[in-house]
Design a protein around this motif. Structure first.
Motif, PDB file in Angstrom:
ATOM      1  N   ASP A 108      65.622  48.128   0.692  1.00  0.00           N
ATOM      2  CA  ASP A 108      66.622  48.883   0.599  1.00  0.00           C
ATOM      3  C   ASP A 108      66.124  50.174  -0.370  1.00  0.00           C
ATOM      4  OD1 ASP A 108      68.997  50.449   0.450  1.00  0.00           O
ATOM      5  OD2 ASP A 108      70.492  48.618   0.125  1.00  0.00           O
ATOM      6  N   TYR A 109      65.599  49.675  -1.437  1.00  0.00           N
ATOM      7  CA  TYR A 109      65.011  50.949  -2.648  1.00  0.00           C
ATOM      8  C   TYR A 109      64.169  51.682  -2.081  1.00  0.00           C
ATOM      9  CZ  TYR A 109      62.833  52.651  -6.786  1.00  0.00           C
ATOM     10  OH  TYR A 109      62.183  53.341  -7.496  1.00  0.00           O
ATOM     11  N   THR A 122      65.266  54.324   0.107  1.00  0.00           N
ATOM     12  CA  THR A 122      66.010  55.339  -0.961  1.00  0.00           C
ATOM     13  C   THR A 122      64.908  56.156  -1.551  1.00  0.00           C
ATOM     14  OG1 THR A 122      67.746  53.990  -1.001  1.00  0.00           O
ATOM     15  CG2 THR A 122      67.654  55.787  -2.685  1.00  0.00           C
ATOM     16  N   PHE A 182      62.499  50.586  -9.610  1.00  0.00           N
ATOM     17  CA  PHE A 182      63.406  49.502  -9.161  1.00  0.00           C
ATOM     18  C   PHE A 182      63.955  48.758 -10.541  1.00  0.00           C
ATOM     19  CE2 PHE A 182      63.837  45.175  -7.820  1.00  0.00           C
ATOM     20  CZ  PHE A 182      64.521  45.100  -6.594  1.00  0.00           C
ATOM     21  N   LEU A 235      67.094  50.254 -12.298  1.00  0.00           N
ATOM     22  CA  LEU A 235      68.178  50.108 -11.420  1.00  0.00           C
ATOM     23  C   LEU A 235      68.834  48.684 -10.988  1.00  0.00           C
ATOM     24  CD1 LEU A 235      67.468  52.868  -8.620  1.00  0.00           C
ATOM     25  CD2 LEU A 235      69.145  52.981 -10.437  1.00  0.00           C
ATOM     26  N   TRP A 265      75.162  47.905  -8.504  1.00  0.00           N
ATOM     27  CA  TRP A 265      74.123  48.670  -7.775  1.00  0.00           C
ATOM     28  C   TRP A 265      74.096  48.059  -6.246  1.00  0.00           C
ATOM     29  CZ3 TRP A 265      68.201  48.007  -7.352  1.00  0.00           C
ATOM     30  CH2 TRP A 265      67.683  48.911  -6.548  1.00  0.00           C
ATOM     31  N   ALA A 310      72.378  48.026  -3.698  1.00  0.00           N
ATOM     32  CA  ALA A 310      71.118  47.257  -3.221  1.00  0.00           C
ATOM     33  C   ALA A 310      71.221  45.814  -3.630  1.00  0.00           C
ATOM     34  CB  ALA A 310      69.715  47.685  -3.413  1.00  0.00           C
TER      35      ALA A 310
END
Length: 379
Positions: free
Chosen positions: A226-227, A230, A240, A243, A257, A259
């Motif tokens: 997912d990261y 993005t 990463f 977050l 978050w 994700a």
């Protein structure tokens, strides 16, 4: 002239009786010629009316009362027939225009369905089955694989009806769907439904018998994927690790978050089970979808009540992408693989961060295994 010629050549001039007979015969011939000329001209001027009159006379001569009763054309006047013919011509013109419009509409429907095998017949129906999650789990692969089944018709794009466009109404939603026969299943996929609080209730209001497919994946791997997606769109976002944690030294994960929150599957599933039976939800393993796509699709077909048509013969493993692809269909010169955004290389994450996240997800995973009755072996 004709009379004098015939009378002088054929009979003697003294025979007055013979001359009179020849004169009468000549007049008769002229009269018959004149009558035939008049009849011939009349037939060429009004051929259609003559044809229809002949048809009606023919029916009467046959003595078929039933045919005459059905033939309304024979009971109206000639003037009315002309008006009827004109009306029929206008009707045929309007019908032709309508047919042209309908063909155009069918072409539009065909393009909107995003499926090259979309038929130009059937009806638009609300979905029988939905792929409701999860993001970066493998939902696109499941959709592309299952839609090669002849009894499945699927919308190619994500409509986001039950999370973003619900106020547009079910008629709008139905209008997006591909045309299907009564024997076919209508499907769509929007992965964000699984984590949308209102989605289960809204889908249940549409139909409590809707079948739901959820593609799950190791939540840590899913969060990294997912990261990575993005980051490809927003290169300036924080790392990463920043977050994922509120306080990394203390191992406090930031569950706000998205994700991270998506991977807490048990919390979302509990919301769905308030509106649907567990037997209505089928879970696809994102990992096995890569290693054994035919096996996973076989179970999906069973869940949907379909004959197992999609088998090993439909797949090959693309080593470049690290993902299975569909073999070249007969209607195409190229095999069907997912887009460039699928199978991309993940960003490198420190192993210690991965271990911390595995520890965080472990209790959620265990409860999830117990709830669905299957161990996905993510630990």
């Amino acid at each position: 002239m004709a009379y004098r010629f015939l009378s002088s050549r054929i009979v003697p001039s003294s025979n007055r009786l013979s001359r009179r007979i020849i004169f009468i015969f000549t007049i008769s011939l002229c009269f018959m010629y004149l009558c035939y000329s008049i009849l011939f001209c009349s037939g060429t001027i009004m051929p259609n009316q003559r044809l229809e009159d002949h048809r009606c006379v023919h029916l009467k001569n046959m003595g078929s009362k039933k045919l005459l009763q059905k033939s309304h054309y024979c009971t109206i006047s000639a003037k009315a027939r002309v008006i009827s013919d004109e009306t029929r011509a206008v009707g045929l013109l309007n019908q032709s225009k309508h047919s042209a419009f309908q063909k155009t509409q069918d072409v539009v429907d065909h393009k909107q369905s995003n499926n090259s095998n979309s038929p130009k017949y059937g009806n638009k129906k609300l979905p029988n089955a939905l792929i409701v999650g999860v993001k970066k789990g493998g939902t696109r692969a499941v959709l592309e694989f299952i839609r090669i089944h002849p009894d499945v018709r699927a919308l190619g794009t994500e409509p986001h009806f039950f999370d973003r466009n619900y106020d547009k109404g079910l008629d709008w939603y139905r209008g997006l769907m591909p045309r299907t026969l009564d024997s076919q299943i209508t499907m769509e996929k929007t992965p964000s439904y699984f984590v949308t609080r209102e989605a289960p209730r809204r889908i249940s209001n549409m139909s409590r018998e809707t079948k739901l497919i959820v593609v799950v994946r190791n939540p840590v791997t899913r969060a990294i994927s997912d990261y990575t997606q993005t980051l490809s769109k927003k290169p300036d976002i924080p790392s990463f690790e920043e977050l994922a944690f509120k306080n990394r030294s203390q191992g406090i994960v930031d569950t706000s978050w998205n994700a991270i929150r998506i991977g807490m599957y048990i919390l979302h599933l509990e919301n769905w089970l308030q509106y649907f039976r567990l037997s209505q939800i089928h879970f696809v393993s994102g990992e096995r979808l890569i290693t054994d796509p035919a096996g996973e699709l076989g179970r999906v077909q069973d869940f949907l009540g379909l004959k197992r048509i999609i088998t090993d013969k439909h797949f090959y493993f693309n080593r470049t992408k690290g993902f299975p692809c569909l073999k070249k269909p007969e209607s195409s010169s190229q095999p069907r693989c997912l887009g460039k955004s699928k199978g991309r290389t993940h960003v490198q994450i420190d192993q210690e961060v991965i271990e911390q996240l595995r520890e965080f997800y472990r209790p959620f995973n265990v409860k999830f295994y117990e709830m669905v009755g299957h161990d996905f072996r993510w630990d």
